[in-house]
Design an enzyme around this catalytic site. Structure first.
Site, mmCIF file in Angstrom:
data_model
loop_
_atom_site.group_PDB
_atom_site.id
_atom_site.type_symbol
_atom_site.label_atom_id
_atom_site.label_comp_id
_atom_site.label_asym_id
_atom_site.label_seq_id
_atom_site.Cartn_x
_atom_site.Cartn_y
_atom_site.Cartn_z
ATOM 1 N N SER A 135 -5.835 -4.884 12.765
ATOM 2 C CA SER A 135 -6.182 -3.468 12.599
ATOM 3 C C SER A 135 -7.202 -2.930 13.581
ATOM 4 O O SER A 135 -8.157 -2.255 13.194
ATOM 5 C CB SER A 135 -6.694 -3.203 11.170
ATOM 6 O OG SER A 135 -5.653 -3.352 10.301
ATOM 7 N N ASP B 138 0.826 -1.236 0.000
ATOM 8 C CA ASP B 138 0.000 0.000 0.000
ATOM 9 C C ASP B 138 0.847 1.267 0.000
ATOM 10 O O ASP B 138 0.568 2.202 -0.754
ATOM 11 C CB ASP B 138 -1.063 -0.005 1.120
ATOM 12 C CG ASP B 138 -0.549 -0.093 2.544
ATOM 13 O OD1 ASP B 138 0.665 -0.306 2.731
ATOM 14 O OD2 ASP B 138 -1.376 0.071 3.476
ATOM 15 N N ASP C 50 -5.738 -0.215 5.930
ATOM 16 C CA ASP C 50 -6.550 -0.625 7.078
ATOM 17 C C ASP C 50 -7.757 0.288 7.271
ATOM 18 O O ASP C 50 -8.880 -0.170 7.502
ATOM 19 C CB ASP C 50 -5.698 -0.644 8.356
ATOM 20 C CG ASP C 50 -4.460 -1.517 8.201
ATOM 21 O OD1 ASP C 50 -4.414 -2.317 7.252
ATOM 22 O OD2 ASP C 50 -3.544 -1.386 9.024
ATOM 23 N N TYR D 13 9.031 -1.430 10.307
ATOM 24 C CA TYR D 13 8.097 -0.970 9.270
ATOM 25 C C TYR D 13 8.672 0.270 8.580
ATOM 26 O O TYR D 13 8.726 0.353 7.354
ATOM 27 C CB TYR D 13 6.755 -0.637 9.928
ATOM 28 C CG TYR D 13 5.604 -0.362 8.989
ATOM 29 C CD1 TYR D 13 4.781 -1.386 8.550
ATOM 30 C CD2 TYR D 13 5.332 0.932 8.539
ATOM 31 C CE1 TYR D 13 3.712 -1.133 7.698
ATOM 32 C CE2 TYR D 13 4.262 1.183 7.699
ATOM 33 C CZ TYR D 13 3.459 0.142 7.285
ATOM 34 O OH TYR D 13 2.402 0.399 6.441
HETATM 35 C C1 GLA Z 1 0.021 -2.439 8.483
HETATM 36 C C2 GLA Z 1 -0.248 -1.053 7.913
HETATM 37 C C3 GLA Z 1 -0.840 -1.158 6.517
HETATM 38 C C4 GLA Z 1 -0.016 -2.067 5.603
HETATM 39 C C5 GLA Z 1 0.274 -3.394 6.310
HETATM 40 C C6 GLA Z 1 1.219 -4.271 5.526
HETATM 41 O O1 GLA Z 1 -1.193 -3.104 8.701
HETATM 42 O O2 GLA Z 1 -1.112 -0.332 8.751
HETATM 43 O O3 GLA Z 1 -0.971 0.138 5.955
HETATM 44 O O4 GLA Z 1 1.170 -1.433 5.202
HETATM 45 O O5 GLA Z 1 0.838 -3.196 7.602
HETATM 46 O O6 GLA Z 1 0.627 -4.669 4.342
#
Ligand code: GLA
Length: 412
Positions: free
Chosen positions: A129, A40, A175, A234
């Protein structure tokens, strides 16, 4: 717990705490991403579903500018004024609502104060999420109470902004987007650059009330390992992808994000990239391809292909993107051994949390028993395993009799 029972509990709690019934109870779902991980924020494609695990927020307007929040799951109360919204270290869970209020006001919306009770059944830190659902629930509750008009896409973007700039997590859009726009029995293909999106009917994947035989089911396995490294790692992945773009632009000046790099272009220039950056880029370039292929597979009810793409995604996240961990690998590998499993992969950011598996309807019991036993034998930890129903995005779960009396439409 059944959402109706949770609703009754919420209403009772609200009445006990605030002495009246709430004007509204909003429900915002968590999500499971079927495929398209870490794409994303590279302007790529994702394919999540909204699930039957959610945040409920019972809310009522106040005549003043105070916001009073009760988090039932923490048994804590936090309070702030809409005239002075600051980051809170004592009750960090309230920063999601604070951030949402901050950016709604920055957009010019006049918000009423609010009394609210919040509770959820999305395990925190499990990669399903819960934080996006908390943000989306808060934004939607204020929308119901104030009557301002914000499209669901704008609502998702505002919640992402709250998370990026107020909470401080540089997440992508997936998310918040699926929590706001998901639809029952559909996955949502999202183009994270243009925000164009397409509902993809789950067809051969279990649908509630379906009269046709159930072919496959979405099963989530929680490793119970909570994501530890997620923020720093991340952000490191984001930087490595940006570095990949910078280096590839020497050959391909039109490239703005890894989304713009085709597999053929990647293969042509990959030898110029340092090892780590090459791996990160390879994951993103091929993961985007896998999302598009999996959508075609889903449309053709070709679950074997869909499952194979899920497995490839896991291997790529494990070996190239390096966001898996022992627990996630044990869980996915245990699933791969079970007859009737189409595919299984880690879902969400990684470093702990959950796997998602696509399991033939008549193999679910066997899957539960085998995967739980194998995971427990390897790690000593009992996993949580649940079959997921695919639900609608945010909405009012119920509204109160006082709503019409108290609701004042305020416009930006
Ligand atoms: C987390 C982030 C998302 C996405 C995922 C990995 O959930 O909040 O935006 O980057 O990791 O796909």
């Amino acid at each position: 717990m059944n959402v109706q029972i949770r609703l009754i509990n919420m209403r009772q709690k609200f009445e006990e705490i605030f002495g009246c019934q709430p004007a509204t109870v909003v429900r915002a779902p968590g999500r499971v991403n079927l495929i398209g991980e870490h794409t994303d924020y590279n302007d790529g494609y994702v394919l999540p579903v909204a699930i039957d695990r959610s945040i409920l927020m019972a809310a009522d307007p106040r005549p003043d500018r105070q916001v009073v929040l009760h988090a039932l799951d923490f048994d804590q109360r936090a309070e702030f004024s809409l005239d002075d919204i600051r980051h809170d270290d004592q009750y960090p869970w309230s920063n999601y609502q604070r951030g949402v209020a901050f950016f709604l006001q920055e957009r010019g919306f006049e918000l009423p104060g609010m009394n609210a009770v919040i509770s959820g059944d999305i395990p925190i830190g499990s990669g399903l999420s819960s934080s996006a659902a908390v943000e989306v629930a808060a934004a939607y509750a204020w929308q119901v109470l104030s009557g301002f008009s914000l499209s669901r896409v704008e609502l998702a973007l505002l919640c992402q902004q709250a998370e990026n700039e107020f909470v401080g997590m540089k997440c992508g859009i997936m998310d918040q987007f699926i929590s706001a726009l998901g639809q029952r029995d559909h996955a949502l293909l999202i183009d994270c650059r243009t925000l164009e999106h397409e509902l993809v009917r789950l067809g051969a994947i279990a649908q509630r009330g379906s009269v046709t035989p159930v072919f496959a089911t979405i099963v989530v396995c929680d490793t119970m390992k909570r994501r530890g490294l997620v923020d720093s790692e991340y952000n490191a992945r984001r930087r490595e992808c940006e570095e990949g773009v910078r280096l590839l632009r020497k050959h391909l000046p039109e490239v703005k994000a890894l989304r713009d790099v085709s597999p053929a272009q990647f293969e042509r220039y990959q030898q110029d990239l340092p090892d780590v950056v090459r791996r990160r880029c390879r994951h993103i370039v091929y993961e985007n391809e896998r999302v598009l292929q999996s959508v075609e597979a889903l449309k053709g009810d070709d679950l074997a292909t869909f499952g194979r793409l899920m497995n490839e995604s896991h291997v790529s996240l494990r070996d190239d993107y390096q966001v898996s961990c022992r627990e996630l690998n044990v869980m996915a590998e245990a699933a791969w051994q079970v007859e009737g499993v189409y595919g299984s992969r880690l879902t969400g950011a990684g470093f702990g949390g959950c796997t998602v598996s696509l399991v033939a309807g008549d193999a679910v019991d066997r899957f539960r028993a085998r995967v739980a036993a194998e995971y427990q034998a390897a790690t000593g930890v009992e996993p949580q395993i649940y079959v997921c129903a695919v639900e609608d995005g945010v909405g009012e779960a119920s509204n109160g009799i006082r709503r019409l009396k108290l609701r004042r439409p305020l416009r930006a």
